[in-house]
Design an enzyme around this catalytic site. Structure first.
Site, short mmCIF file in Angstrom:
data_model
loop_
_atom_site.label_atom_id
_atom_site.label_comp_id
_atom_site.label_asym_id
_atom_site.label_seq_id
_atom_site.Cartn_x
_atom_site.Cartn_y
_atom_site.Cartn_z
CB SER A 14 -0.97 0.00 1.18
OG SER A 14 -0.30 0.12 2.41
CG ASN A 15 3.66 2.69 3.00
OD1 ASN A 15 3.43 3.87 3.22
ND2 ASN A 15 3.57 1.75 3.92
NE ARG A 66 21.15 -11.65 6.96
CZ ARG A 66 19.87 -11.39 7.23
NH1 ARG A 66 19.16 -10.66 6.43
NH2 ARG A 66 19.32 -11.89 8.29
CG MET A 91 8.43 -7.35 5.68
SD MET A 91 8.49 -5.95 6.82
CE MET A 91 8.35 -6.82 8.38
NE ARG A 92 14.85 -11.77 3.65
CZ ARG A 92 14.68 -12.79 4.47
NH1 ARG A 92 13.49 -13.05 4.98
NH2 ARG A 92 15.70 -13.55 4.79
CG ASN A 108 12.76 1.50 5.93
OD1 ASN A 108 11.96 0.84 5.25
ND2 ASN A 108 12.91 1.30 7.23
CG HIS A 110 10.40 1.65 11.64
ND1 HIS A 110 10.54 0.29 11.52
CD2 HIS A 110 10.23 1.89 12.97
CE1 HIS A 110 10.45 -0.27 12.71
NE2 HIS A 110 10.26 0.69 13.61
CG ASP A 146 13.93 -0.22 11.69
OD1 ASP A 146 13.79 -0.16 10.45
OD2 ASP A 146 13.46 -1.14 12.38
CD GLU A 175 3.25 3.03 7.70
OE1 GLU A 175 3.81 2.47 6.75
OE2 GLU A 175 2.85 2.41 8.70
C1 GRF Z 1 3.97 -0.66 6.76
O1 GRF Z 1 3.42 -0.41 8.02
C2 GRF Z 1 5.44 -0.34 6.80
O2 GRF Z 1 5.74 0.78 7.56
C3 GRF Z 1 5.95 -1.58 7.46
O3 GRF Z 1 5.23 -2.63 6.86
C4 GRF Z 1 3.98 -2.14 6.44
C5 GRF Z 1 3.90 -2.43 4.97
O4 GRF Z 1 2.67 -2.11 4.44
N1 GRF Z 1 7.37 -1.69 7.39
P1 GRF Z 1 2.48 -2.04 2.87
O5 GRF Z 1 3.06 -3.30 2.25
O6 GRF Z 1 3.11 -0.79 2.37
O7 GRF Z 1 0.96 -2.02 2.72
#
Ligand code: GRF
Length: 197
Positions: A14-15, A66, A91-92, A108, A110, A146, A175
Site C-alpha cells: 500500500s505504501n 545473505r 521485510m529483509r 525507508n 518504519h 531502522d 504513512e
Molecule cells: C507498513 O506499516 C510499513 O511501515 C511496514 O510494513 C507495512 C507495509 O505495508 N514496514 P504495505 O506493504 O506498504 O501495505
C-alpha cells in the site's frame, strides 16, 4: 533531470501504491521498478496494473546466504539505474555491504516514532508501554537497523481501547501521506525533514 525510483516491497504494497500515484505531473521523480523478495507479494500485481515494471528476487533461493541474495538484488536494481531506492514494507534486513553501495540514495518507512521501537511489532510494543501517541518515520537507510537521518515523521494519537491492528491502520493512513511528501522533497535534493500530525 527526472529521478528514477526503485521501490522494494514484501507484501501488499500500500505504501508503494501511494508512492507510485504521487509521481505524476511536476514531481521530480518517476517509478522505474517495483521489486519484491517473493512472488507472493500482492503489490506486484498492483504495480503491473499501474504500468510499472516488476521483478522478483526470491531470498529463499539463496538458502540463508545473505551475500548471495544481496549480490543478485544489487545486480537487478543496478540494471534499472535508479537514483533513489524506497524500501516500502521490505521485510529483509540489508547488510552493511549492500547498504554501503546505495548509501545516501536509499530511504525507508518504519511504523514508529523513531528512535522509539526499532524492529518488529512496533504497535503492540507501543501499546504495551502505555504510549499516548504513535506514528511513523521516513529515514535514510544506514547499516544500523531502522536508524539513519530522519527525513520525516508523522504522529497519531493512541485511543482508548486501541488494539495493535487498530493502531496500525491509523498509522498506515499517515504513512500514505508522509512517504510521498518525503520522497517529493528528497527527489528534489532537499533533506529538510517533513513533520506531520
Ligand atoms: C507498513 O506499516 C510499513 O511501515 C511496514 O510494513 C507495512 C507495509 O505495508 N514496514 P504495505 O506493504 O506498504 O501495505
Amino acid at each position: 533531470m527526472t529521478k528514477r525510483v526503485v521501490i522494494l516491497i514484501s507484501g501488499g504494497g500500500s505504501n508503494m501504491i501511494s508512492l507510485v500515484r504521487s509521481m505524476t505531473g511536476d514531481h521530480p521523480a518517476r517509478p522505474c521498478l517495483v521489486l519484491a523478495n517473493s512472488t507472493g507479494a500482492g503489490g506486484l500485481v498492483r504495480a503491473a496494473e499501474m504500468g510499472v515494471p516488476t521483478e522478483v528476487v526470491d531470498h529463499r533461493l539463496h538458502k540463508g546466504d545473505r551475500g548471495s541474495f544481496e549480490d543478485v538484488l544489487h545486480g537487478v536494481i543496478a540494471g534499472y539505474k535508479p537514483d533513489i531506492i524506497c524500501l516500502a514494507g521490505f521485510m529483509r534486513v540489508l547488510t552493511e555491504g549492500f547498504v554501503d553501495r546505495w548509501q545516501g540514495r536509499m530511504i525507508n518507512i518504519h511504523p514508529s516514532i523513531l528512535p522509539r521501537y526499532r524492529g518488529l511489532n512496533t504497535h503492540a510494543r507501543a501499546l504495551e508501554a502505555g504510549e499516548t501517541e504513535a506514528g511513523c518515520t521516513v529515514h535514510e537507510v544506514t547499516a544500523a537497523l531502522d536508524d539513519g537521518p530522519i527525513l520525516g515523521q508523522a504522529r497519531v494519537p493512541v485511543l482508548d481501547g486501541d488494539t495493535p491492528e487498530a493502531l496500525a491502520a491509523r498509522v498506515l493512513e499517515m504513512e500514505h501521506r508522509l512517504y510521498p511528501a518525503v520522497l517529493r522533497r528528497f527527489a528534489a535534493g532537499d533533506r529538510t525533514p517533513v513533520w506531520l500530525g
